[in-house]
Enzyme design. Structure first.
Site, short mmCIF file in Angstrom:
data_model
loop_
_atom_site.label_atom_id
_atom_site.label_comp_id
_atom_site.label_asym_id
_atom_site.label_seq_id
_atom_site.Cartn_x
_atom_site.Cartn_y
_atom_site.Cartn_z
N ASP A 230 0.82 -1.21 0.00
CA ASP A 230 0.00 0.00 0.00
C ASP A 230 0.86 1.27 0.00
O ASP A 230 0.65 2.17 0.81
CB ASP A 230 -0.91 -0.07 1.25
CG ASP A 230 -1.90 1.07 1.34
OD1 ASP A 230 -2.40 1.49 0.29
OD2 ASP A 230 -2.15 1.54 2.46
N GLU A 479 3.29 -8.07 7.37
CA GLU A 479 2.10 -8.74 6.84
C GLU A 479 2.37 -9.76 5.74
O GLU A 479 1.74 -9.72 4.68
CB GLU A 479 1.06 -7.70 6.38
CG GLU A 479 0.62 -6.80 7.51
CD GLU A 479 -0.58 -5.92 7.18
OE1 GLU A 479 -1.04 -5.95 6.03
OE2 GLU A 479 -1.07 -5.24 8.10
N TYR A 533 -7.01 -3.15 12.52
CA TYR A 533 -7.78 -1.94 12.21
C TYR A 533 -9.22 -2.07 12.70
O TYR A 533 -10.17 -2.08 11.91
CB TYR A 533 -7.72 -1.67 10.71
CG TYR A 533 -6.34 -1.15 10.33
CD1 TYR A 533 -6.06 0.20 10.36
CD2 TYR A 533 -5.32 -2.03 9.98
CE1 TYR A 533 -4.80 0.69 10.06
CE2 TYR A 533 -4.06 -1.56 9.68
CZ TYR A 533 -3.80 -0.19 9.72
OH TYR A 533 -2.54 0.28 9.42
N GLU A 569 0.22 -1.46 14.18
CA GLU A 569 -0.62 -0.58 13.36
C GLU A 569 -2.05 -0.57 13.88
O GLU A 569 -2.63 -1.63 14.12
CB GLU A 569 -0.65 -1.05 11.89
CG GLU A 569 0.65 -0.89 11.16
CD GLU A 569 0.57 -1.31 9.69
OE1 GLU A 569 -0.54 -1.32 9.12
OE2 GLU A 569 1.63 -1.64 9.12
#
Ligand code: GCB
Length: 680
Positions: A230, A479, A533, A569
């Site tokens: 990303d 990840e 998230y 994160e």
């Protein structure tokens, strides 16, 4: 068969390098994935371990060394995406780029080439571009029997370098430095030409991975690079280019380990490599080692006839402490090595490097520095800014460190690749702790050659950054697709290797798979890290579903692996200036509310002492590939891309400083809270 083929490639490439030419087939074989070998499951015990990096000391001037910058405005041409290696076939490096038929574009170095012009084709270019500039080298550089070195801070992703038409060096994997002794290619006392081919193509075995596909387009076909990570795949000569000299016999490499002992006794163990023949041929030499404090006063010194290693003891040491953990954070000494010959006054070589002295250790429930447990409060960041892309810019870098200190952070993760050497030096000086990440992001399709490249990325990173006091852990991946069973053997082998070269730091990584036991990597790490998230990708809009979920999940990770846990994160995309009451996703109000809920969870977790850190995603907004989920890029920044605060920055600042006050009695900034009312 596969191994034989690779041996053949290595032999051919060695011969070609010697013969001063690039073999196009071999180049493509190394660069791009042709096809995946069919044999599975893989036996990783046969992988070829990376050859240890030697040298690459950061170029520093001294009385015996000169450093010249080749930064500035270079010329650039873009090759045709359908034929990226045309320039090699046609030997463009043997002539000036102007004599090819391509348009010359002026390009600053360092910078990514993508956003400097207004040309969409250059921004989205896939394949190679060629850089060129001329430079002079003084004639006295050859007369004094000096060695001349050419060093690149980083070129993304693959670089081939020629000097005066002769092949000088090649390097693969972005974000990492490379150098070569280039005296044999140079016209001393004259003008020289340097040509660099930069290839941005990613494949199944590059670190990180990507894909180039040929797709139908209105004017024929288009070459499209895609990737799952990303952030924008910026390319070019991203960091400084230096030409520097060393004497004939010189200090080639320095490795340091530091410790704080009892009674304020500091200890520096060093290992040296001396360039030029074996140590025995220069046995009349000795090393004068001096440690200078911030005021340039020598506080420890030693004459060492052993040119390979030694130990320096530092009484009344001023330890290196993180920001807000001590009144004197980031204390850096200068360690000076003078290679001397008995009878002569002038040293053969002098190299000085900054050093912070500290002890680092970890257990199953803590990470401690100088005997004190750490609690990390920080960010995932990116090297990213307007126009420059991933190009080094000292103004942006200094602004970032000013903001980190303003907000009260004490750490960041170099998500998702090694950051500039200059940023590592700043981190040392400002007392900002670094989780140092290699460029593996979203790694998938596990197989031996990918593992070899992954190991090489870590080896180069650790070699480059091992002497920085600020580096407190190595992150081996972000990840990766570790739900897959095939990840287990891969990460087992990777962690084993990395641990063998880890230079006294723990291993970690950021996982985003479901809570244990889903992750096939985390069992191999010393610190468990996960990205989550809540109320964004999971349950968007539901800030009432954060506290318990975060608390429960962190406990699961700890119960399963029994290691310290960090949340690497969490966050929410936020359009600067968009407000909504009640809070609605993408608004500044929502980001603030989401942070506040996470803080509640983290405070509950902090009671359990194994929870050792919280990192917001992200420090600043950053550019990504074009996609409908991103409005001009990823907007999860606490700061805008232009480094101005969003609302949530103020809340985060209050928390980070308050934690420093609670844990380490740090004084609070006078403007931390606005005056509201006299409550009495
Ligand atoms: C992640 C990735 C990071 C992304 C972030 C996001 O999990 O590690 O690279 O930018 O999520 O914002 O989606």
């Amino acid at each position: 068969m596969w191994n034989l083929k690779r041996v053949w490639i290595v032999l051919v490439s060695a011969t070609l390098l010697y013969a001063n030419a690039i073999d196009i087939e071999e180049y493509e074989e190394v660069q791009q994935d042709k096809q995946m070998p069919a044999r599975k499951p893989f036996n990783y015990s046969n992988v070829v371990l990376p050859r240890p990096t030697v040298g690459l000391l950061y170029p520093r001037e001294s009385e015996m060394r000169e450093v010249r910058s080749l930064d500035g405005v270079w010329q650039l041409i873009k090759s045709n995406a359908s034929d990226p290696l045309q320039g090699i076939r046609e030997e463009w490096y043997k002539q000036t780029l102007r004599s090819t038929e391509h348009e010359i574009i002026l390009m600053p170095v360092p910078a990514s080439y993508n956003d400097v012009t207004v040309d969409q084709q250059l921004r989205d270019h896939v394949g190679t571009v060629w850089y060129e500039r001329n430079f002079f080298v003084p004639s006295y550089w050859s007369k004094d029997r000096v060695r001349t070195w050419l060093r690149f801070g980083s070129v993304h992703y693959q670089a081939v370098v020629w000097i005066n038409g002769q092949l000088a060096m090649r390097h693969t994997i972005g974000h990492l430095p490379f150098e070569e002794e280039v005296g044999r290619f140079i016209n001393y006392g004259n003008e020289n030409r340097i040509t660099v081919m930069v290839d941005n193509r990613l494949g199944n075995r590059t670190i990180p991975q990507g894909q180039v596909t040929k797709q139908p387009a209105d004017n024929g076909v288009a070459y499209v690079q895609s990737y799952t990570f990303d952030f924008f795949n910026y390319a070019g000569i991203h960091r400084s280019v230096h030409l520097y000299t060393t004497p004939e016999t010189y200090i080639k490499d320095v490795e340091l380990k530091t410790q704080i002992g009892n009674q304020e006794l500091g200890r520096i163990d060093y290992r040296l490599i001396i360039g030029n023949g074996s140590v025995s041929t220069i046995k009349t030499n000795y090393m004068l080692v001096q440690l200078r404090d911030r005021n340039n006063v020598v506080v420890a010194h030693q004459i060492n006839h052993n040119l390979q290693n030694g130990t320096l003891l530092v009484p009344n040491v001023k330890p290196w402490w993180p920001y807000l953990m001590h009144p004197l954070p980031g204390y850096m000494y200068t360690l000076e090595f003078q290679l001397k010959v008995d009878s002569e006054v002038a040293p053969l070589d002098v190299y000085r490097l900054p050093v912070g002295i500290r002890s680092l250790s970890w257990s199953n429930d803590s990470l401690t520095l100088n005997g004190k447990p750490l609690y990390l409060r920080g960010f995932g960041k990116h090297e990213d800014s307007d126009i420059r892309g991933k190009g080094l810019d000292n103004a942006v870098l200094m602004r970032d460190f000013n903001l980190l200190k303003w907000v009260g952070a004490n750490a960041y993760r170099t998500s998702h690749y090694p950051y500039s050497e200059e940023s590592m030096q700043f981190a040392d000086e400002h007392g900002i702790m670094i989780i140092d990440e290699c460029p593996s992001v979203n790694t998938d399709l596990f197989e031996p050659q990918l593992l070899e490249n992954h190991m090489s990325a870590l080896e180069q990173l650790i070699h480059r950054d091992r002497n920085h006091a600020s580096v407190i852990a190595w992150s081996i991946a972000n990840e990766p697709r570790t739900k897959k069973k095939s990840a287990e053997a891969y990460f087992g082998a990777l962690a084993n290797y990395t641990r063998s070269i880890a230079q006294g730091r723990p291993l970690t990584a950021a996982s985003n798979v479901d809570p244990p036991p889903a992750c096939m990597m985390s069992q191999f790490l010393d610190i468990t890290g996960f990205n989550r998230y809540n109320a964004w990708y999971h349950n968007p809009g539901r800030t009432d579903m954060i506290v318990q979920s975060m608390y429960d999940e962190a406990r699961k990770w700890h119960e399963h692996y029994k290691k310290p846990v960090i949340v690497f994160e969490y966050g929410a995309d936020t359009m600067e200036g968009y407000h909504s009451l009640p809070a609605y996703i993408w608004s500044e109000d929502y980001q603030t509310e989401l942070f506040s809920k996470h803080f509640q969870a983290f405070d509950k977790l902090r009671q359990l002492k194994w929870f050792i850190g919280e990192f917001v995603w992200n420090f600043a907004d950053f550019k990504t590939e074009q996609t409908y989920t991103r409005v001009g890029g990823n907007k999860k920044g606490v700061f805008t891309r232009n480094r101005q605060p969003k609302d949530a920055a103020h809340l985060l600042r209050q928390r980070y400083h308050a934690i420093a006050f609670k844990l380490d009695n740090a004084s609070l900034p006078a403007d931390l809270f606005n005056y509201i009312i006299d409550w009495n």
